[in-house]
Design a protein around this motif. Structure first.
Motif, PDB file in Angstrom:
ATOM      1  N   ALA A  35      -4.317 -75.400  39.171  1.00  0.00           N
ATOM      2  CA  ALA A  35      -4.941 -74.202  38.615  1.00  0.00           C
ATOM      3  C   ALA A  35      -5.820 -73.487  39.632  1.00  0.00           C
ATOM      4  CB  ALA A  35      -5.762 -74.566  37.373  1.00  0.00           C
ATOM      5  N   GLY A  36      -5.910 -74.043  40.843  1.00  0.00           N
ATOM      6  CA  GLY A  36      -6.702 -73.416  41.898  1.00  0.00           C
ATOM      7  C   GLY A  36      -8.192 -73.587  41.725  1.00  0.00           C
ATOM      8  N   ILE A  37      -8.587 -74.660  41.034  1.00  0.00           N
ATOM      9  CA  ILE A  37     -10.005 -74.920  40.789  1.00  0.00           C
ATOM     10  C   ILE A  37     -10.449 -76.053  41.706  1.00  0.00           C
ATOM     11  CG2 ILE A  37     -11.717 -75.632  39.079  1.00  0.00           C
ATOM     12  CD1 ILE A  37      -9.759 -74.536  36.930  1.00  0.00           C
ATOM     13  N   ALA A  38     -11.510 -75.827  42.464  1.00  0.00           N
ATOM     14  CA  ALA A  38     -12.045 -76.852  43.358  1.00  0.00           C
ATOM     15  C   ALA A  38     -13.033 -77.714  42.588  1.00  0.00           C
ATOM     16  CB  ALA A  38     -12.734 -76.200  44.560  1.00  0.00           C
ATOM     17  N   ILE A  39     -12.779 -79.016  42.589  1.00  0.00           N
ATOM     18  CA  ILE A  39     -13.622 -79.939  41.835  1.00  0.00           C
ATOM     19  C   ILE A  39     -13.976 -81.121  42.713  1.00  0.00           C
ATOM     20  CG2 ILE A  39     -11.610 -81.150  40.863  1.00  0.00           C
ATOM     21  CD1 ILE A  39     -13.206 -81.565  38.295  1.00  0.00           C
ATOM     22  N   GLU A  40     -15.139 -81.720  42.478  1.00  0.00           N
ATOM     23  CA  GLU A  40     -15.571 -82.861  43.260  1.00  0.00           C
ATOM     24  C   GLU A  40     -14.652 -84.057  43.019  1.00  0.00           C
ATOM     25  OE1 GLU A  40     -17.718 -82.773  45.487  1.00  0.00           O
ATOM     26  OE2 GLU A  40     -19.159 -81.203  45.054  1.00  0.00           O
ATOM     27  N   GLY A  41     -14.478 -84.881  44.052  1.00  0.00           N
ATOM     28  CA  GLY A  41     -13.658 -86.078  43.927  1.00  0.00           C
ATOM     29  C   GLY A  41     -13.794 -86.940  45.154  1.00  0.00           C
ATOM     30  N   ILE A  42     -14.968 -87.498  45.361  1.00  0.00           N
ATOM     31  CA  ILE A  42     -15.287 -88.194  46.612  1.00  0.00           C
ATOM     32  C   ILE A  42     -14.427 -89.443  46.811  1.00  0.00           C
ATOM     33  CG2 ILE A  42     -17.112 -89.509  47.779  1.00  0.00           C
ATOM     34  CD1 ILE A  42     -19.108 -87.523  46.559  1.00  0.00           C
ATOM     35  N   CYS A  43     -14.160 -90.176  45.718  1.00  0.00           N
ATOM     36  CA  CYS A  43     -13.501 -91.480  45.854  1.00  0.00           C
ATOM     37  C   CYS A  43     -11.991 -91.384  45.936  1.00  0.00           C
ATOM     38  CB  CYS A  43     -13.897 -92.389  44.699  1.00  0.00           C
ATOM     39  SG  CYS A  43     -13.273 -91.838  43.087  1.00  0.00           S
ATOM     40  N   GLY A  44     -11.422 -90.196  45.819  1.00  0.00           N
ATOM     41  CA  GLY A  44      -9.982 -90.049  45.925  1.00  0.00           C
ATOM     42  C   GLY A  44      -9.221 -90.538  44.716  1.00  0.00           C
ATOM     43  N   GLY A  45      -9.840 -90.452  43.540  1.00  0.00           N
ATOM     44  CA  GLY A  45      -9.139 -90.803  42.310  1.00  0.00           C
ATOM     45  C   GLY A  45      -9.267 -92.251  41.894  1.00  0.00           C
ATOM     46  N   LYS A  46     -10.206 -92.995  42.465  1.00  0.00           N
ATOM     47  CA  LYS A  46     -10.377 -94.402  42.101  1.00  0.00           C
ATOM     48  C   LYS A  46     -11.249 -94.584  40.857  1.00  0.00           C
ATOM     49  CE  LYS A  46     -10.078 -95.830  46.951  1.00  0.00           C
ATOM     50  NZ  LYS A  46     -10.830 -96.427  48.083  1.00  0.00           N
ATOM     51  N   GLY A  47     -11.899 -93.512  40.426  1.00  0.00           N
ATOM     52  CA  GLY A  47     -12.759 -93.615  39.256  1.00  0.00           C
ATOM     53  C   GLY A  47     -14.098 -94.246  39.532  1.00  0.00           C
ATOM     54  N   THR A  48     -14.518 -94.268  40.800  1.00  0.00           N
ATOM     55  CA  THR A  48     -15.764 -94.956  41.135  1.00  0.00           C
ATOM     56  C   THR A  48     -16.934 -94.037  41.447  1.00  0.00           C
ATOM     57  OG1 THR A  48     -15.036 -95.092  43.448  1.00  0.00           O
ATOM     58  CG2 THR A  48     -14.524 -96.959  42.025  1.00  0.00           C
ATOM     59  N   CYS A  49     -16.662 -92.795  41.858  1.00  0.00           N
ATOM     60  CA  CYS A  49     -17.779 -91.929  42.254  1.00  0.00           C
ATOM     61  C   CYS A  49     -18.386 -91.182  41.068  1.00  0.00           C
ATOM     62  CB  CYS A  49     -17.340 -90.940  43.334  1.00  0.00           C
ATOM     63  SG  CYS A  49     -16.237 -89.610  42.771  1.00  0.00           S
ATOM     64  N   GLY A  50     -17.603 -90.960  40.029  1.00  0.00           N
ATOM     65  CA  GLY A  50     -18.124 -90.302  38.840  1.00  0.00           C
ATOM     66  C   GLY A  50     -18.432 -88.837  38.998  1.00  0.00           C
ATOM     67  N   LYS A  51     -17.899 -88.194  40.038  1.00  0.00           N
ATOM     68  CA  LYS A  51     -18.225 -86.791  40.301  1.00  0.00           C
ATOM     69  C   LYS A  51     -17.301 -85.808  39.585  1.00  0.00           C
ATOM     70  CE  LYS A  51     -21.503 -87.712  43.334  1.00  0.00           C
ATOM     71  NZ  LYS A  51     -22.922 -87.412  43.077  1.00  0.00           N
ATOM     72  N   CYS A  52     -16.093 -86.247  39.191  1.00  0.00           N
ATOM     73  CA  CYS A  52     -15.112 -85.305  38.629  1.00  0.00           C
ATOM     74  C   CYS A  52     -15.195 -85.260  37.099  1.00  0.00           C
ATOM     75  CB  CYS A  52     -13.701 -85.664  39.087  1.00  0.00           C
ATOM     76  SG  CYS A  52     -13.157 -87.315  38.603  1.00  0.00           S
ATOM     77  N   ARG A  53     -16.372 -85.061  36.572  1.00  0.00           N
ATOM     78  CA  ARG A  53     -16.581 -85.049  35.126  1.00  0.00           C
ATOM     79  C   ARG A  53     -16.011 -83.783  34.493  1.00  0.00           C
ATOM     80  NH1 ARG A  53     -21.853 -88.029  33.881  1.00  0.00           N
ATOM     81  NH2 ARG A  53     -22.147 -89.352  35.705  1.00  0.00           N
ATOM     82  N   VAL A  54     -15.349 -83.968  33.363  1.00  0.00           N
ATOM     83  CA  VAL A  54     -14.863 -82.849  32.560  1.00  0.00           C
ATOM     84  C   VAL A  54     -15.172 -83.165  31.102  1.00  0.00           C
ATOM     85  CG1 VAL A  54     -13.012 -82.215  34.166  1.00  0.00           C
ATOM     86  CG2 VAL A  54     -12.554 -83.860  32.340  1.00  0.00           C
ATOM     87  N   ILE A  55     -15.130 -82.122  30.276  1.00  0.00           N
ATOM     88  CA  ILE A  55     -15.406 -82.303  28.851  1.00  0.00           C
ATOM     89  C   ILE A  55     -14.186 -81.832  28.062  1.00  0.00           C
ATOM     90  CG2 ILE A  55     -16.962 -81.737  26.934  1.00  0.00           C
ATOM     91  CD1 ILE A  55     -19.009 -80.877  29.134  1.00  0.00           C
ATOM     92  N   LEU A  56     -13.622 -82.719  27.254  1.00  0.00           N
ATOM     93  CA  LEU A  56     -12.499 -82.359  26.383  1.00  0.00           C
ATOM     94  C   LEU A  56     -13.056 -81.637  25.155  1.00  0.00           C
ATOM     95  CD1 LEU A  56      -9.477 -82.557  25.634  1.00  0.00           C
ATOM     96  CD2 LEU A  56     -10.027 -84.727  24.487  1.00  0.00           C
ATOM     97  N   THR A  57     -12.723 -80.349  25.015  1.00  0.00           N
ATOM     98  CA  THR A  57     -13.259 -79.574  23.880  1.00  0.00           C
ATOM     99  C   THR A  57     -12.283 -79.529  22.712  1.00  0.00           C
ATOM    100  OG1 THR A  57     -12.472 -77.566  25.015  1.00  0.00           O
ATOM    101  CG2 THR A  57     -14.778 -78.155  25.291  1.00  0.00           C
ATOM    102  N   THR A  58     -10.993 -79.418  23.008  1.00  0.00           N
ATOM    103  CA  THR A  58      -9.980 -79.482  21.950  1.00  0.00           C
ATOM    104  C   THR A  58      -8.728 -80.161  22.509  1.00  0.00           C
ATOM    105  OG1 THR A  58      -9.023 -77.314  22.524  1.00  0.00           O
ATOM    106  CG2 THR A  58     -10.751 -77.340  20.829  1.00  0.00           C
ATOM    107  N   GLY A  59      -7.910 -80.739  21.625  1.00  0.00           N
ATOM    108  CA  GLY A  59      -6.655 -81.332  22.043  1.00  0.00           C
ATOM    109  C   GLY A  59      -6.776 -82.809  22.323  1.00  0.00           C
ATOM    110  N   THR A  60      -5.760 -83.343  23.023  1.00  0.00           N
ATOM    111  CA  THR A  60      -5.697 -84.773  23.286  1.00  0.00           C
ATOM    112  C   THR A  60      -5.397 -85.033  24.754  1.00  0.00           C
ATOM    113  OG1 THR A  60      -3.316 -84.835  22.810  1.00  0.00           O
ATOM    114  CG2 THR A  60      -4.827 -85.248  20.965  1.00  0.00           C
ATOM    115  N   CYS A  61      -5.732 -86.247  25.174  1.00  0.00           N
ATOM    116  CA  CYS A  61      -5.408 -86.701  26.521  1.00  0.00           C
ATOM    117  C   CYS A  61      -5.370 -88.214  26.502  1.00  0.00           C
ATOM    118  CB  CYS A  61      -6.420 -86.182  27.552  1.00  0.00           C
ATOM    119  SG  CYS A  61      -8.082 -86.845  27.337  1.00  0.00           S
TER     120      CYS A  61
END
Length: 616
Positions: A35-61
């Motif tokens: 989507a062309g949105i720059a978001i933090e992600g220090i750990c490269g997707g390991k789930g350890t840095c906690g920087k890539c926070r998002v909030i689910l407002t509607t729908g499922t995941c």
């Protein structure tokens, strides 16, 4: 057996109002990038840095097992719909809000104007072609000479040779002397007087900065910068080495590096109103890992202590790397020295003039990776240390890169125990960046919130008990832009102490190995954002770097870019860079027994007394 068809799902990102349709099962982090949105992600997707926070407002995941584990998300945040984007896959239509603290917004990228070296001697020049029949031989065997050129006979393609033979008007040839023998890059009418251009690039782990220069005069026409697209795959060098362990991963990171450089080149040619094919030379300064990834070389061996690294400059053509300049243009990477001392450090040294000075100098570049060089023009020695990330906001819970809303400076009042702070862009506080972290540590010591061993004082009014132990309240929720308290935890302080001890300990190893007391240093060169933005007095008070009482302090700005520019417009500077790399001593701290002792001594504020003599 019937294979079920994959259906598409629709995802909306707020507050950008970006709408995207992707296949079911797409990782959310990847969809955000699409989507062309720059978001933090220090750990490269390991789930350890906690920087890539998002909030689910509607729908499922679908959330992976690491989402919300450990200290990355509190129970309250999970109840409010927070997820880590790197641990989520899309299972249906959904709408997410990307909170302000997760966005990369208006990053502060250091761009300084490089200074031309003593003389302009580019590796690429244009020469008029002179042809003459050779007596007794057919016309097609006539000799070809280049007016004003002396050196080895340049090589050319059959196509170029026959084009010169068939030309009905005088021709000129653009020659590159980067390699031996020299090569003809292109042909043009002899009446063509359009300038030849080159690009110097600082290929950083986080940012990419470049400048466009005329090769004949050295004049800088434009500068530009962007974030390194490899950030999506992890901000740490070791994370990227791991990602590049497969041929597909290496190809992805190579393309990301090339695309980042192309983004800068596009900015440069647009500003200069020229065609990208007018660029005939590219000089890159990057650390060892970045150079390997750009050139598509497997970097996995760089994880090994005392790995043998070639000190011969990496050279490719623009076509090989996918750079959007003249396809035949050469790409010259300033030479590497060791696993984590690369062409960027060599660029810093060229910029500082260490290759031409008889006085003892110390160069410190604390970026994502710390590089430190000691010496004179007669000898140099280097070390690298993993201290930089903390001083760029990484690894700290409230840490962030230097961008809008980052607390960049802090001052404490010992009388009241209070503090005051400023943010980049005067925006509501979102977190704290590297320069602010160093200031904050000193302010906490000055106001009694932190002791000399790096422990928070539970009796201080700003220190409270948090879910992970003691924490210092920097900015309460009502006063900031993220809606929750911005705090510095004891774990954050421990990490910061570890980082400062690594930097100071690395410097101490060099000084001790060469029997060089702090009073013998005559020049202290500080490169990169650390040197440009950090309060150097506070860096000394906290113990990141020793106190050098007799040293003149120089901020190099983007010394890596300046060194790349010098090598772009001067063959002599390329030769100097190669000489520096060839003869430099490298001390690998992973196998050096003295480092453990120096590191332990630096785990106090400021550190060992002989490294921090009293101010006169």
């Amino acid at each position: 057996m019937q294979i079920p068809e994959t259906r598409d799902v629709r995802v909306i990102f707020q507050p950008m109002n970006r709408v995207l349709t992707v296949p079911e099962g797409t990782p959310l982090f990847a969809a955000i990038g699409m989507a062309g949105i720059a978001i933090e992600g220090i750990c490269g997707g390991k789930g350890t840095c906690g920087k890539c926070r998002v909030i689910l407002t509607t729908g499922t995941c679908m959330a992976g097992p690491k989402t919300g584990t450990g200290c990355q998300l509190t129970q309250k945040e999970r109840d409010e719909g927070y997820y880590l984007a790197c641990q989520v896959t899309l299972s249906g239509d959904a709408e997410f809000t990307i909170p302000v603290e997760s966005r990369i917004d208006s990053p502060q990228i250091l761009i300084t104007q490089p200074v031309a070296p003593g003389g302009i001697e580019p590796a690429v020049m244009r020469y008029r072609v002179e042809t003459a029949p050779t007596e007794g031989l057919p016309f097609a065997s006539r000799s070809i000479r280049f007016a004003g050129y002396s050196g080895l006979r340049p090589r050319m393609t059959d196509e170029q040779y026959h084009a010169l033979l068939a030309a009905e008007t005088p021709q000129a040839a653009t020659l590159s002397t980067v390699r031996s023998p020299p090569a003809v890059l292109s042909l043009s009418p002899a009446t063509d007087t359009a300038p030849l251009y080159g690009v110097a690039i600082d290929l950083g782990t986080t940012t990419v900065v470049g400048c466009l220069a005329r090769l004949d005069t050295g004049a800088i026409i434009a500068t530009g910068s962007t974030l390194n697209r490899q950030i999506t795959y992890g901000e740490e060098l070791l994370t990227r080495i791991g990602y590049a362990s497969s041929p597909a991963g290496l190809a992805t990171l190579q393309k990301a590096a090339a695309t980042s450089i192309n983004d800068v080149i596009e900015t440069l040619v647009r500003a200069a109103c020229i065609d990208s094919t007018d660029i005939f030379d590219v000089c890159v300064a990057g650390n060892t890992v970045m150079n390997h990834l750009l050139c598509g070389i497997d970097p996995r061996y760089l994880e090994l202590a005392d790995a043998s690294v070639s000190r011969t400059p990496l050279q490719k053509t623009a076509k090989e790397l996918g750079l959007m300049v003249h396809p035949a243009a050469g790409v010259y990477c300033l030479p590497n020295v060791s696993r984590f001392v690369g062409g960027d450090a060599i660029g810093d040294m060229i910029s500082a003039g260490m290759h031409a000075s008889d006085e003892v100098s110390l160069l410190v570049d604390l970026g994502t990776n710390g590089e430190i060089v000691l010496g004179t023009r007669h000898w140099t020695a280097s070390v690298s240390c993993a201290s930089g990330p903390a001083f760029e906001g990484a690894g700290i819970r409230a840490g962030m890169r230097a961008m809008k809303g980052a607390i960049d400076h802090v001052r404490g009042d010992p009388a009241t125990g209070g503090i005051c702070w400023s943010t980049i862009g005067s925006a509501p506080a979102r977190g704290i960046c590297g320069s602010g972290i160093i200031d904050l540590a000193v302010a906490m010591v000055q106001t009694g919130a932190l002791d000399f061993a790096g422990k928070l004082n539970p009796g201080h009014p700003r220190v409270r008990a948090g879910p992970e132990g003691a924490e210092y309240v920097l900015v309460p929720a009502p006063e900031n832009g993220i809606g929750r308290d911005i705090v510095l935890t004891q774990q954050d302080v421990d990490y910061l102490m570890d980082s400062k001890a690594a930097a100071c300990g690395a410097i101490a190893v060099l000084l001790a190995r060469y029997k060089c007391p702090v009073g013998a240093i005559r020049h202290l060169y500080l490169a990169g954002a650390f040197g440009a933005y950090a309060d150097i007095g506070n860096a000394v008070r906290f113990g990141v770097i020793p106190r050098f009482p007799a040293a003149a302090v120089h901020s190099l700005g983007n010394g890596s870019l300046s060194g790349a520019y010098a090598a772009l417009v001067s063959i002599r500077c390329r030769t100097a860079a190669e000489t520096l790399a060839k003869h430099m001593v490298y001390i690998d701290l992973m196998v050096d027994t003295a480092f453990a002792e120096e590191y332990a001594a630096a785990l106090y504020i400021p550190g060992r007394p002989d490294l921090f003599p009293p101010s006169p």
